[in-house]
Design a protein around this motif. Structure first.
Motif, PDB file in Angstrom:
ATOM      1  N   ALA A 195       0.778  -1.233  -0.060  1.00  0.00           N
ATOM      2  CA  ALA A 195       0.073  -0.082  -0.074  1.00  0.00           C
ATOM      3  C   ALA A 195       0.838   1.077  -0.155  1.00  0.00           C
ATOM      4  O   ALA A 195       0.631   2.311  -0.708  1.00  0.00           O
ATOM      5  N   VAL A 196       1.948   1.133   0.908  1.00  0.00           N
ATOM      6  CA  VAL A 196       2.937   2.310   0.829  1.00  0.00           C
ATOM      7  C   VAL A 196       3.489   2.561  -0.549  1.00  0.00           C
ATOM      8  O   VAL A 196       3.632   3.750  -0.966  1.00  0.00           O
ATOM      9  N   ARG A 208       2.390   1.934  -3.397  1.00  0.00           N
ATOM     10  CA  ARG A 208       1.352   2.401  -4.530  1.00  0.00           C
ATOM     11  C   ARG A 208       0.982   3.757  -4.051  1.00  0.00           C
ATOM     12  O   ARG A 208       1.011   4.623  -5.011  1.00  0.00           O
ATOM     13  N   LEU A 209       1.253   4.097  -2.779  1.00  0.00           N
ATOM     14  CA  LEU A 209       0.775   5.708  -2.430  1.00  0.00           C
ATOM     15  C   LEU A 209       1.873   6.208  -2.870  1.00  0.00           C
ATOM     16  O   LEU A 209       1.850   7.630  -3.094  1.00  0.00           O
ATOM     17  N   GLY A 211      -1.276   6.019  -6.874  1.00  0.00           N
ATOM     18  CA  GLY A 211      -1.917   5.819  -5.352  1.00  0.00           C
ATOM     19  C   GLY A 211      -3.260   6.873  -5.060  1.00  0.00           C
ATOM     20  O   GLY A 211      -3.147   7.901  -5.635  1.00  0.00           O
ATOM     21  N   LEU A 218      -5.681   2.979  -1.304  1.00  0.00           N
ATOM     22  CA  LEU A 218      -5.092   2.785   0.087  1.00  0.00           C
ATOM     23  C   LEU A 218      -5.903   1.937   0.750  1.00  0.00           C
ATOM     24  O   LEU A 218      -5.618   1.017   1.508  1.00  0.00           O
ATOM     25  N   LEU A 262       3.337   3.862   6.737  1.00  0.00           N
ATOM     26  CA  LEU A 262       2.097   4.133   6.060  1.00  0.00           C
ATOM     27  C   LEU A 262       1.757   5.769   6.447  1.00  0.00           C
ATOM     28  O   LEU A 262       1.394   6.396   5.519  1.00  0.00           O
ATOM     29  N   ILE A 279       1.276   8.561   3.428  1.00  0.00           N
ATOM     30  CA  ILE A 279       0.182   9.488   3.504  1.00  0.00           C
ATOM     31  C   ILE A 279       0.708  10.851   3.290  1.00  0.00           C
ATOM     32  O   ILE A 279      -0.062  11.473   2.717  1.00  0.00           O
ATOM     33  N   LYS A 289       2.492  12.020   0.320  1.00  0.00           N
ATOM     34  CA  LYS A 289       1.582  11.996  -0.715  1.00  0.00           C
ATOM     35  C   LYS A 289       0.548  13.396  -0.769  1.00  0.00           C
ATOM     36  O   LYS A 289       0.233  13.878  -1.946  1.00  0.00           O
TER      37      LYS A 289
END
Length: 206
Positions: free
Chosen positions: A83-84, A86-87, A92, A97, A136, A140, A143
């Motif tokens: 997930a990280v 992709r973000l 992302g 997420l 994570l 976020i 991002k």
């Protein structure tokens, strides 16, 4: 002329192969029947080995359960790392997420695992997740262009919100959705839509 059926032969396995098959079976039993279903006898019957063989590999039922927890925590950590990753790319998005975390807690079994660990009282099993969760939060924050410490704390709250929502969805989501006549992705979309609110900070006093 009748043909007598013979019992299937137990095939020989390498130690790592036997452990891997046992853990796969134990995870399936956990997801279908809960922690009480994860016993040496049940796993042995599923993969066609003796009870003594599993004792040799895991020492006890508690040893098998501990190994299963470690395996599932490793999978959860990997899912969070994905997930990280992709973000941190242009692909992302908040919903992606949320989907990654929700999938880890539902199909990956992390929801039941977390409940099991919490009920056991031994939270040390969750220690390997710490770094993945912190990564994570950082992903976020990066991002969304978070700069100050207050906003980063908001991101920590956002990850808490996602994880608690995913945990509840994994444990009781389907029957609640049916009661409220909601679609399968209702909780995911609500959580994704609320994420930007965690970035809202109070303006500095003039």
């Amino acid at each position: 002329m009748s043909i007598e059926k013979t019992a299937p032969r137990r095939r020989r396995r390498l130690p790592e192969e036997a452990r891997r098959e046992a853990l796969t079976s134990a995870r399936a039993l956990l997801l279908s029947g809960g922690p009480d279903a994860v016993t040496l006898s049940a796993v042995a019957g599923e993969i066609g080995v003796t009870h003594a063989n599993l004792i040799h590999h895991f020492g006890s039922a508690a040893g098998l359960q501990s190994a299963l927890m470690a395996s599932m925590v490793a999978d959860l950590t990997q899912a969070l790392d994905v997930a990280v990753a992709r973000l941190r790319t242009d692909e992302g998005a908040p919903l992606e997420l949320v989907n990654a975390v929700f999938d880890a807690f539902s199909t990956g079994g992390a929801g039941r695992l977390a409940a099991w660990i919490a009920l056991s009282g031994d939270l040390s099993h969750l220690e390997p997740v710490r770094a993945a969760v912190q990564n994570l939060v950082e992903a976020i924050s990066d991002k969304m262009g978070v700069q100050d410490d207050q906003a980063r704390q908001g991101m920590g709250a956002a990850v808490l919100f996602i994880a608690l929502s995913a945990f509840g969805e994994a444990l009781i989501g389907p029957p609640l959705r049916d009661m409220l006549d909601q679609p399968d992705d209702a909780a995911r979309r609500v959580v994704a839509s609320l994420l930007p609110r965690f970035l809202i900070t109070k303006p500095a006093a003039g």
